[in-house]
Design a protein around this motif. Structure first.
Motif, PDB file in Angstrom:
ATOM      1  N   VAL A 194       0.840  -1.199   0.000  1.00 52.56           N
ATOM      2  CA  VAL A 194       0.000   0.000   0.000  1.00 52.56           C
ATOM      3  C   VAL A 194       0.875   1.250   0.000  1.00 52.56           C
ATOM      4  O   VAL A 194       0.623   2.210  -0.737  1.00 52.56           O
ATOM      5  CB  VAL A 194      -0.954   0.003   1.209  1.00 52.56           C
ATOM      6  N   VAL A 195       1.920   1.243   0.820  1.00 52.10           N
ATOM      7  CA  VAL A 195       2.849   2.381   0.860  1.00 52.10           C
ATOM      8  C   VAL A 195       3.442   2.631  -0.521  1.00 52.10           C
ATOM      9  O   VAL A 195       3.457   3.770  -1.020  1.00 52.10           O
ATOM     10  CB  VAL A 195       3.979   2.125   1.882  1.00 52.10           C
ATOM     11  N   GLU A 196       3.910   1.572  -1.161  1.00 50.96           N
ATOM     12  CA  GLU A 196       4.536   1.725  -2.473  1.00 50.96           C
ATOM     13  C   GLU A 196       3.534   2.174  -3.528  1.00 50.96           C
ATOM     14  O   GLU A 196       3.875   2.975  -4.416  1.00 50.96           O
ATOM     15  CB  GLU A 196       5.201   0.418  -2.880  1.00 50.96           C
ATOM     16  N   ARG A 197       2.304   1.685  -3.447  1.00 55.55           N
ATOM     17  CA  ARG A 197       1.289   2.092  -4.420  1.00 55.55           C
ATOM     18  C   ARG A 197       0.973   3.578  -4.283  1.00 55.55           C
ATOM     19  O   ARG A 197       0.931   4.323  -5.269  1.00 55.55           O
ATOM     20  CB  ARG A 197       0.021   1.265  -4.223  1.00 55.55           C
ATOM     21  N   LEU A 198       0.766   4.045  -3.059  1.00 51.96           N
ATOM     22  CA  LEU A 198       0.429   5.448  -2.840  1.00 51.96           C
ATOM     23  C   LEU A 198       1.587   6.363  -3.228  1.00 51.96           C
ATOM     24  O   LEU A 198       1.389   7.412  -3.847  1.00 51.96           O
ATOM     25  CB  LEU A 198       0.031   5.671  -1.383  1.00 51.96           C
ATOM     26  N   ALA A 199       2.801   5.955  -2.852  1.00 52.12           N
ATOM     27  CA  ALA A 199       3.973   6.755  -3.224  1.00 52.12           C
ATOM     28  C   ALA A 199       4.151   6.763  -4.743  1.00 52.12           C
ATOM     29  O   ALA A 199       4.517   7.776  -5.339  1.00 52.12           O
ATOM     30  CB  ALA A 199       5.222   6.201  -2.544  1.00 52.12           C
ATOM     31  N   GLY A 200       3.871   5.632  -5.382  1.00 55.01           N
ATOM     32  CA  GLY A 200       3.968   5.556  -6.828  1.00 55.01           C
ATOM     33  C   GLY A 200       2.966   6.453  -7.525  1.00 55.01           C
ATOM     34  O   GLY A 200       3.189   6.894  -8.658  1.00 55.01           O
ATOM     35  N   ASP A 201       1.866   6.730  -6.828  1.00 63.61           N
ATOM     36  CA  ASP A 201       0.855   7.641  -7.367  1.00 63.61           C
ATOM     37  C   ASP A 201       1.193   9.102  -7.095  1.00 63.61           C
ATOM     38  O   ASP A 201       0.399   9.998  -7.397  1.00 63.61           O
ATOM     39  CB  ASP A 201      -0.521   7.318  -6.766  1.00 63.61           C
ATOM     40  N   GLY A 202       2.355   9.337  -6.463  1.00 66.50           N
ATOM     41  CA  GLY A 202       2.821  10.701  -6.247  1.00 66.50           C
ATOM     42  C   GLY A 202       2.572  11.276  -4.873  1.00 66.50           C
ATOM     43  O   GLY A 202       2.838  12.456  -4.636  1.00 66.50           O
ATOM     44  N   ALA A 203       2.062  10.459  -3.945  1.00 68.98           N
ATOM     45  CA  ALA A 203       1.757  10.959  -2.602  1.00 68.98           C
ATOM     46  C   ALA A 203       2.948  10.804  -1.660  1.00 68.98           C
ATOM     47  O   ALA A 203       3.871  10.028  -1.913  1.00 68.98           O
ATOM     48  CB  ALA A 203       0.555  10.224  -2.035  1.00 68.98           C
ATOM     49  N   HIS A 204       2.921  11.541  -0.562  1.00 73.29           N
ATOM     50  CA  HIS A 204       3.868  11.351   0.534  1.00 73.29           C
ATOM     51  C   HIS A 204       3.238  10.341   1.489  1.00 73.29           C
ATOM     52  O   HIS A 204       2.043  10.424   1.791  1.00 73.29           O
ATOM     53  CB  HIS A 204       4.122  12.662   1.265  1.00 73.29           C
ATOM     54  N   VAL A 205       4.032   9.389   1.949  1.00 76.31           N
ATOM     55  CA  VAL A 205       3.490   8.328   2.794  1.00 76.31           C
ATOM     56  C   VAL A 205       4.354   8.126   4.034  1.00 76.31           C
ATOM     57  O   VAL A 205       5.583   8.029   3.941  1.00 76.31           O
ATOM     58  CB  VAL A 205       3.391   6.993   2.035  1.00 76.31           C
ATOM     59  N   VAL A 206       3.703   8.063   5.191  1.00 76.64           N
ATOM     60  CA  VAL A 206       4.373   7.759   6.451  1.00 76.64           C
ATOM     61  C   VAL A 206       3.947   6.360   6.877  1.00 76.64           C
ATOM     62  O   VAL A 206       2.748   6.076   7.014  1.00 76.64           O
ATOM     63  CB  VAL A 206       3.997   8.774   7.546  1.00 76.64           C
ATOM     64  N   ALA A 207       4.912   5.486   7.060  1.00 73.41           N
ATOM     65  CA  ALA A 207       4.638   4.116   7.474  1.00 73.41           C
ATOM     66  C   ALA A 207       4.963   3.956   8.953  1.00 73.41           C
ATOM     67  O   ALA A 207       6.027   4.389   9.413  1.00 73.41           O
ATOM     68  CB  ALA A 207       5.465   3.133   6.653  1.00 73.41           C
ATOM     69  N   VAL A 208       4.051   3.353   9.683  1.00 72.69           N
ATOM     70  CA  VAL A 208       4.250   3.087  11.115  1.00 72.69           C
ATOM     71  C   VAL A 208       4.586   1.615  11.285  1.00 72.69           C
ATOM     72  O   VAL A 208       3.891   0.746  10.747  1.00 72.69           O
ATOM     73  CB  VAL A 208       2.987   3.433  11.924  1.00 72.69           C
ATOM     74  N   GLU A 209       5.650   1.338  12.027  1.00 74.73           N
ATOM     75  CA  GLU A 209       6.076  -0.043  12.261  1.00 74.73           C
ATOM     76  C   GLU A 209       6.623  -0.199  13.670  1.00 74.73           C
ATOM     77  O   GLU A 209       7.324   0.675  14.170  1.00 74.73           O
ATOM     78  CB  GLU A 209       7.162  -0.455  11.267  1.00 74.73           C
ATOM     79  N   MET A 210       6.317  -1.330  14.292  1.00 77.69           N
ATOM     80  CA  MET A 210       6.888  -1.639  15.593  1.00 77.69           C
ATOM     81  C   MET A 210       8.382  -1.956  15.470  1.00 77.69           C
ATOM     82  O   MET A 210       9.189  -1.584  16.323  1.00 77.69           O
ATOM     83  CB  MET A 210       6.155  -2.852  16.198  1.00 77.69           C
ATOM     84  N   ASP A 211       8.729  -2.628  14.390  1.00 79.47           N
ATOM     85  CA  ASP A 211      10.110  -3.051  14.146  1.00 79.47           C
ATOM     86  C   ASP A 211      10.763  -2.116  13.135  1.00 79.47           C
ATOM     87  O   ASP A 211      10.417  -2.126  11.952  1.00 79.47           O
ATOM     88  CB  ASP A 211      10.104  -4.494  13.628  1.00 79.47           C
ATOM     89  N   GLY A 212      11.710  -1.335  13.595  1.00 83.28           N
ATOM     90  CA  GLY A 212      12.362  -0.384  12.716  1.00 83.28           C
ATOM     91  C   GLY A 212      13.069  -1.032  11.538  1.00 83.28           C
ATOM     92  O   GLY A 212      13.176  -0.436  10.461  1.00 83.28           O
ATOM     93  N   ALA A 213      13.532  -2.281  11.715  1.00 83.00           N
ATOM     94  CA  ALA A 213      14.225  -2.969  10.634  1.00 83.00           C
ATOM     95  C   ALA A 213      13.310  -3.190   9.438  1.00 83.00           C
ATOM     96  O   ALA A 213      13.784  -3.316   8.300  1.00 83.00           O
ATOM     97  CB  ALA A 213      14.768  -4.311  11.133  1.00 83.00           C
ATOM     98  N   ALA A 214      12.013  -3.228   9.684  1.00 79.70           N
ATOM     99  CA  ALA A 214      11.054  -3.456   8.602  1.00 79.70           C
ATOM    100  C   ALA A 214      10.942  -2.253   7.672  1.00 79.70           C
ATOM    101  O   ALA A 214      10.320  -2.348   6.609  1.00 79.70           O
ATOM    102  CB  ALA A 214       9.675  -3.790   9.179  1.00 79.70           C
ATOM    103  N   LEU A 215      11.546  -1.135   8.065  1.00 80.39           N
ATOM    104  CA  LEU A 215      11.461   0.084   7.249  1.00 80.39           C
ATOM    105  C   LEU A 215      12.764   0.389   6.514  1.00 80.39           C
ATOM    106  O   LEU A 215      12.853   1.384   5.801  1.00 80.39           O
ATOM    107  CB  LEU A 215      11.100   1.279   8.150  1.00 80.39           C
ATOM    108  N   GLU A 216      13.761  -0.451   6.663  1.00 79.81           N
ATOM    109  CA  GLU A 216      15.067  -0.175   6.074  1.00 79.81           C
ATOM    110  C   GLU A 216      15.025  -0.104   4.546  1.00 79.81           C
ATOM    111  O   GLU A 216      15.839   0.588   3.928  1.00 79.81           O
ATOM    112  CB  GLU A 216      16.078  -1.232   6.532  1.00 79.81           C
ATOM    113  N   TRP A 217      14.097  -0.804   3.918  1.00 77.78           N
ATOM    114  CA  TRP A 217      13.992  -0.798   2.454  1.00 77.78           C
ATOM    115  C   TRP A 217      13.709   0.592   1.891  1.00 77.78           C
ATOM    116  O   TRP A 217      14.008   0.870   0.721  1.00 77.78           O
ATOM    117  CB  TRP A 217      12.896  -1.760   1.997  1.00 77.78           C
ATOM    118  N   MET A 218      13.139   1.467   2.728  1.00 75.25           N
ATOM    119  CA  MET A 218      12.775   2.796   2.237  1.00 75.25           C
ATOM    120  C   MET A 218      13.987   3.581   1.739  1.00 75.25           C
ATOM    121  O   MET A 218      13.890   4.362   0.784  1.00 75.25           O
ATOM    122  CB  MET A 218      12.086   3.596   3.339  1.00 75.25           C
ATOM    123  N   GLY A 219      15.139   3.382   2.375  1.00 73.64           N
ATOM    124  CA  GLY A 219      16.326   4.154   2.026  1.00 73.64           C
ATOM    125  C   GLY A 219      16.784   3.962   0.595  1.00 73.64           C
ATOM    126  O   GLY A 219      17.381   4.861   0.005  1.00 73.64           O
ATOM    127  N   GLY A 220      16.501   2.800   0.030  1.00 74.17           N
ATOM    128  CA  GLY A 220      16.934   2.544  -1.336  1.00 74.17           C
ATOM    129  C   GLY A 220      15.806   2.535  -2.344  1.00 74.17           C
ATOM    130  O   GLY A 220      16.001   2.147  -3.501  1.00 74.17           O
TER     131      GLY A 220
END
Length: 276
Positions: free
Chosen positions: A31-57
């Motif tokens: 969902v995050v990738e779809r919304l961002a792909g549509d041009g939106a800004h997206v904030v993802a909430v996660e308990m595990d910070g490691a699950a968000l590491e993919w965002m950097g690349g």
């Protein structure tokens, strides 16, 4: 609204932002990738910070942000809303965070069952509460999509807390849709069937080839389309419900389950015409 130099009105882009809980993996990430792909800004909430590491690349990394914390904590939800608001007016909120732990009342205390229900229900309540407040502060325009399950209507043995929480989420969806619809806030839900997430892949990987094939065959029988769903298919449905094109859809629970929720498989069922 952002306008490039000399762009004129047609060159202006309306900035919008979204919050997606459980946005680091599986359905949430899609969902995050779809919304961002549509041009939106997206904030993802996660308990595990490691699950968000993919965002950097990620190619859309400039439009992505992460908040680490419990989505059921209202303070965390407020922090996510603040981050989203820094990037553009909050247009939508997706309550996807879930905990897959279950119990039965014959083997667990009522307190334990209630705590497990809360682990799945609290993130939706906290997310809805913060989202509705922010939408009203902005003038009353916004959409929420809550992620439910086919289990809310067709219970699976041994899953009392999860089934109960998802049924509560669908009730919450209807209640908020009625209370805030006239003020410009739409609230809907998607009820998912089995989806090919990392969790599903890990489940299959932990079995022999024969066992995995048997599971896949059974999943095909449970879903009239003959297979489990993909995270992209779920993301597409969620993106539509958040969009202006779904402006007259409010208080609905939309099955995204390949027909699993309407399938009646029982010992008395007959073969389809021409089968066998």
């Amino acid at each position: 609204m952002w306008c490039g130099a000399g762009a004129g009105r047609r060159g202006c882009v309306v900035e919008r932002s979204y919050v997606v809980t459980g946005g680091g993996r599986g359905v949430g990430r899609a969902v995050v990738e779809r919304l961002a792909g549509d041009g939106a800004h997206v904030v993802a909430v996660e308990m595990d910070g490691a699950a968000l590491e993919w965002m950097g690349g990620h190619p859309a990394r400039e439009r992505l942000a992460g908040v680490v914390g419990d989505a059921g904590d209202e303070a965390v939800a407020e922090r996510a809303a603040d981050r989203a608001g820094e990037r553009g007016p909050l247009a939508g909120w997706v309550n996807n965070a879930a905990v897959f732990r279950d119990a039965s009342v014959h083997s667990s205390s009522a307190r334990e069952v209630l705590e497990l229900i809360g682990l799945n229900l609290a993130p939706a309540v906290a997310g809805c509460a913060v989202a509705v407040r922010r939408f009203l502060e902005q003038g009353g325009t916004g959409a929420v999509v809550n992620v439910s399950s086919h289990q809310a209507q067709r219970a699976v043995p041994g899953c009392v807390p999860y089934v109960t929480a998802k049924a509560g989420i669908e009730g919450l969806t209807r209640a908020l849709a009625v209370e805030y619809g006239a003020r410009g806030v739409r609230v809907n839900a998607v009820a998912l069937g089995s989806i090919a997430t990392e969790r599903y892949a890990a489940f299959l990987a932990g079995r022999s080839a024969a066992e995995a094939a048997s599971v896949e065959e059974e999943m095909g029988r449970l879903h009239p389309v003959g297979r489990v769903g993909t995270v992209r298919e779920v993301a597409g449905a969620v993106a539509f419900l958040l969009s202006e094109e779904a402006g007259f859809i409010n208080g609905a629970t939309v099955p995204v389950d390949g027909g699993r929720g309407v399938l009646a498989r029982d010992p008395e069922s007959h073969d389809a015409p021409g089968a066998g």
